[in-house]
Design a protein around this motif. Structure first.
Motif, short mmCIF file in Angstrom:
data_model
loop_
_atom_site.label_atom_id
_atom_site.label_comp_id
_atom_site.label_asym_id
_atom_site.label_seq_id
_atom_site.Cartn_x
_atom_site.Cartn_y
_atom_site.Cartn_z
N LEU A 222 22.03 51.41 56.86
CA LEU A 222 23.27 51.43 56.09
C LEU A 222 23.28 52.57 55.08
O LEU A 222 24.32 53.18 54.82
N ASP B 289 26.59 46.27 64.78
CA ASP B 289 27.70 45.36 64.49
C ASP B 289 28.19 45.50 63.05
O ASP B 289 29.37 45.31 62.75
N TYR B 290 27.28 45.84 62.14
CA TYR B 290 27.66 46.06 60.75
C TYR B 290 28.51 47.32 60.62
O TYR B 290 29.45 47.38 59.82
#
Length: 332
Positions: free
Chosen positions: A217, A253-254
């Motif tokens: 992220l 998926d994030y």
């Protein structure tokens, strides 16, 4: 499974399973829930028919942690000595290379079956049961078991439910058809434990997986006005955290959940073997974008909304390829 051709393929596949005595069941490397659920359900069904069945998974990678609750103790990582004498059943494999088998073995087996729902399947087997509009390979396996008149036990139902719930994104992706929902109800009625599956797959996250997710992220970038989100994990990430490649499952998926994103991509460097090609996963947020077409340009493939490919190019070049091909696909 309404077309005459599909019905004919279904009957041919069922007949091959009835007539065979010894089977080698395979699925693709780095398996997902559909792959594992389908191969397990097929083995359990063939066991009920009194067949001699071996499940085999190629590649050195460990199974994703979220599937550790599944009864996969009989899944072998080495081929049996009589592999060339067994009927080969490939499940959820879009092409021959996805099986991880030597092409010479595929050429020597007495009968081969290809059971899959990828729309770009190459139909590499002697008998090909390919249903592109099926929600999952597990859905096709259920139709095949019905043709074989195999009872839907609790164990088979739960394996098929895992295949179905994961490949439909918990019944949220566009492949969640009325048939898929009816199948889910049938599987729950047959004993599939919805809560156990949910806890096993979605609520048993290892802390180290969160650490890897945090790195991904942090590196995430947006392109094309926020319509493309890309990130990557490095070989050093796996080594420093002391984890395997299976911990990268689900990171994409994030990225796909970012507001305004039409496509997400992850690039990961496998920790082993040293110097292995990078694996790229692509996901589309809607059916209008065919990410498998992008993957095929790099020698990969997959579904319209979920595809992938491998590349030894530098990460920056891979990102530029993804951005460029997305722009071209959006303009066409």
């Amino acid at each position: 499974m309404s077309s005459p051709q599909t019905r004919s393929d279904l009957k041919a596949a069922a007949e091959a399973l009835r007539e065979g005595d010894r089977f080698l069941l395979v699925t693709h490397e780095n398996p997902d829930g559909d792959a594992l659920g389908s191969i397990l359900a097929a083995r359990l069904a063939l066991d009920r028919l009194g067949k001699d069945t071996v499940m085999y998974l190629a590649g050195p990678g460990a199974l994703p942690l979220e599937y550790s609750f599944m009864p996969l103790g009989q899944l072998r990582r080495e081929l049996p000595p009589d592999a060339t004498e067994r009927v080969l059943v490939a499940l959820d494999c879009a092409n021959e290379s996805r099986t991880g088998l030597d092409p010479a073995l595929l050429a020597r087996v007495p009968v081969s079956l290809d059971i899959d729902h990828h729309h770009d399947n190459t139909r590499f087997a002697g008998i090909n049961l390919i249903v592109p509009d099926a929600s999952s390979t597990g859905e096709i396996v259920r139709d095949l078991l019905r043709e074989l008149e195999v009872e839907l036990t609790q164990e088979i139902a739960e394996a098929l439910y895992i295949a179905l719930v994961t490949d439909t994104g918990r019944f949220q992706y566009t492949n969640t058809t009325p048939k898929a929902l009816r199948l889910a109800a049938e599987l729950v009625e047959a004993g599939a434990d919805v809560h156990r599956v949910f806890e096993g797959i979605y609520e048993s996250v290892d802390f180290k997986k969160l650490k890897l997710l945090a790195r991904a992220l942090e590196r995430a970038q947006v392109f094309e006005g926020g319509r493309v989100v890309v990130s990557y994990v490095l070989r050093d990430d796996f080594h420093e955290l002391g984890i395997g490649e299976e911990y990268a499952e689900g990171i994409i998926d994030y990225l796909r959940a970012v507001d305004g994103a039409d496509m997400a991509a992850t690039i990961r460097e496998p920790p082993e073997p040293p110097g292995a090609s990078r694996r790229i996963s692509l996901r589309a947020s809607h059916d209008e974008l065919d990410v498998s077409a992008i993957a095929r340009k790099a020698g990969g493939g997959g579904h319209r909304q979920a595809a992938g490919f491998s590349s030894s190019a530098p990460i920056e070049e891979i990102i530029e390829f993804i951005r460029r091909e997305f722009a071209a696909a959006s303009a066409s």
